[in-house]
Enzyme design. Structure first.
Site, mmCIF file in Angstrom:
data_model
loop_
_atom_site.group_PDB
_atom_site.id
_atom_site.type_symbol
_atom_site.label_atom_id
_atom_site.label_comp_id
_atom_site.label_asym_id
_atom_site.label_seq_id
_atom_site.Cartn_x
_atom_site.Cartn_y
_atom_site.Cartn_z
ATOM 1 N N ARG A 50 27.033 -10.093 -6.308
ATOM 2 C CA ARG A 50 25.679 -10.482 -6.706
ATOM 3 C C ARG A 50 24.713 -10.198 -5.553
ATOM 4 N NH1 ARG A 50 24.268 -15.291 -5.575
ATOM 5 N NH2 ARG A 50 25.934 -16.415 -6.626
ATOM 6 N N TYR A 102 2.373 -2.664 -20.557
ATOM 7 C CA TYR A 102 3.592 -2.673 -21.387
ATOM 8 C C TYR A 102 3.696 -4.023 -22.113
ATOM 9 C CZ TYR A 102 8.577 -2.738 -22.466
ATOM 10 O OH TYR A 102 9.774 -2.840 -23.111
ATOM 11 N N ASP A 174 3.623 -0.108 -11.581
ATOM 12 C CA ASP A 174 4.741 0.199 -12.473
ATOM 13 C C ASP A 174 4.736 1.718 -12.672
ATOM 14 O OD1 ASP A 174 6.411 0.687 -14.679
ATOM 15 O OD2 ASP A 174 6.054 -1.313 -15.501
ATOM 16 N N LYS A 199 14.344 4.189 -18.405
ATOM 17 C CA LYS A 199 13.551 5.303 -18.925
ATOM 18 C C LYS A 199 13.908 6.600 -18.180
ATOM 19 C CE LYS A 199 11.953 1.750 -21.154
ATOM 20 N NZ LYS A 199 10.780 0.999 -20.742
HETATM 21 C C1 LIG Z 1 10.370 -0.341 -20.634
HETATM 22 C C2 LIG Z 1 9.327 -0.740 -19.678
HETATM 23 C C3 LIG Z 1 9.415 -1.957 -18.971
HETATM 24 C C4 LIG Z 1 10.536 -2.938 -19.190
HETATM 25 O O1 LIG Z 1 11.785 -2.410 -18.838
HETATM 26 P P1 LIG Z 1 13.179 -2.849 -19.509
HETATM 27 O O2 LIG Z 1 14.157 -1.989 -18.776
HETATM 28 O O3 LIG Z 1 13.092 -2.574 -20.965
HETATM 29 O O4 LIG Z 1 13.359 -4.296 -19.231
HETATM 30 C C5 LIG Z 1 8.414 -2.244 -18.049
HETATM 31 N N1 LIG Z 1 7.366 -1.410 -17.868
HETATM 32 C C6 LIG Z 1 7.241 -0.251 -18.543
HETATM 33 C C7 LIG Z 1 6.057 0.627 -18.284
HETATM 34 C C8 LIG Z 1 8.203 0.112 -19.467
HETATM 35 O O5 LIG Z 1 8.059 1.255 -20.156
#
Ligand SMILES: *Cc1c(COP(=O)(O)O)cnc(C)c1O
Length: 384
Positions: A50, A102, A174, A199
């Protein structure tokens, strides 16, 4: 001093050949949860997974180098990464976030604010007066998403990060929509870079994961300590998979953005489409800023159908190469309807303020052949 490695080399080969046990070329996957002490009080670099794990560290090191940060913390999801950054905000302080962020981030910010863990101001970050007003309230944290989801609004990171720093705020970007292959927010003034590695970084739609990269060593340490306390660190197997995806990040995203540019040009010329939101189009309001701060326009875009929700239904039921699904950044092309899917957690009023109409469709353009993608959209729009 050895020459600093090109990011393409880091992505393809960081950590390759570093295994000291067997000389494995591909860094091994370490699933063990616990590690031997070298005798009494002899805790080594790893003790418990962890807190730290060699496979997760391999991914963290690669991401930190790609983003130009001091270090990274790999988390179990992108939302865990967003929440890890929010954990650094003290009670009662203000967080400033984009009004069209998001959907999951919006929901988390609103829920934590409702529990009075901090105050939240959602602002249109493309409106300088709104940004100046919010930063005048001495926020602890400014969160930026650029390009934004799903309207692909582009924010001038250097400019508003500088303003936020002057107001005493930390800046988090982000970077999920572009990845470090196309944008490096730390070089534009960010303190933290957030990723949903689900992603583009993983890129194959088969792992959920996240990461926070920090510019300052002290922030890396604080984030790592907090992630260990709350247990949001990512699984070693997931880290192994994500690093495998990162190996091909550059060629994937470059090819995907070529396809996206072709799709955007096709949609722009189509009579059934009333607007196309892609920063690579010369008429996009963020085109010039995107050119300056990004090294490519990415493979995400959205567009409005003149026929509203009825047209949406016809198009999403007619597509065959595009799949109707949430998420993005994988090798396969996806279409999503933000109002009923990714952004359903926002109230209709909040969606209206953010400009997310019922006729809006979002595309994540993949690696299929350009001609198949265009033919698919052509036949689907032909049903209108
Ligand atoms: C998908 C996404 C998230 C969240 O990520 P998860 O892996 O689904 O928890 C946060 N910010 C953006 C811009 C995203 O596309």
């Amino acid at each position: 001093m050895p020459k600093a490695r090109d990011p393409r080399t880091i992505a393809a080969a960081n950590g390759v050949g570093s295994d000291t046990a067997f000389g494995a070329v591909t860094p091994p996957l370490h699933l063990s949860t616990t590690y031997l002490f070298d005798g009494f009080e002899g805790e080594g670099r790893y003790a418990y997974s962890r807190s730290a794990n060699p496979t997760r560290d391999q991914l963290a090191d690669t991401l930190a180098k790609l983003e130009g940060g001091a270090g990274a913390v790999v988390t179990s999801s992108g939302m865990a990464a967003v929440d890890l950054v929010l954990s650094q905000v003290e009670p009662g302080r203000l967080v400033v976030a984009p009004h069209d962020c998001y959907g999951g981030t919006y929901r988390l910010l609103a829920a934590r604010a409702q529990r009075r863990q901090f105050e939240i101001a959602f602002v249109d970050q493309s409106d300088p007066a709104a940004v100046t007003e919010a930063l005048g309230r001495a926020p602890a944290l400014l969160l930026i998403e650029t390009p934004s989801n799903p309207l692909m609004r582009v924010v001038d990171v250097r400019s508003i990060a500088g303003q936020a720093k002057a107001a005493g705020a930390k800046v988090a970007v982000d970077n999920t929509f572009l990845s470090p292959a196309l944008q490096q927010p730390i070089s534009l003034g960010a303190d933290y870079v957030i990723h949903s590695t689900t992603k583009y970084l993983n890129g194959h739609s088969d792992v959920v994961g996240g990461a926070v990269i920090a510019a300052a060593p002290a922030d890396v340490e604080a984030l790592a300590a907090w992630a260990n306390m709350t247990g949001v660190t990512g699984a070693p197997f997931d880290a192994f998979m994500i690093l495998r995806g990162v190996r091909t990040l550059f060629p994937r995203i470059e090819r995907q953005q070529q396809n996206a540019a072709a799709v955007a040009a096709f949609l722009e010329a189509h009579a059934g489409v009333s607007a196309v939101h892609y920063p690579g189009l010369a008429g996009h309001p963020g085109h010039e800023i995107a050119r300056a701060q990004q090294s490519g326009f990415g493979a995400m875009l959205s567009f409005d159908l003149a026929g509203g929700v009825e047209a949406v239904r016809k198009v999403v039921e007619a597509v065959q190469v595009f799949s109707l699904a949430e998420s993005l950044g994988g090798v396969e092309s996806l279409v999503a309807h933000p109002a009923t899917m990714t952004h359903a957690a926002m109230s209709p009023e909040a969606r209206a303020i953010a400009g997310i109409g019922d006729g809006l469709l979002r595309l994540s353009v993949g690696l299929e052949s350009e001609s198949d993608l265009l033919a698919d959209l052509d036949q689907a729009l032909g049903t209108l």
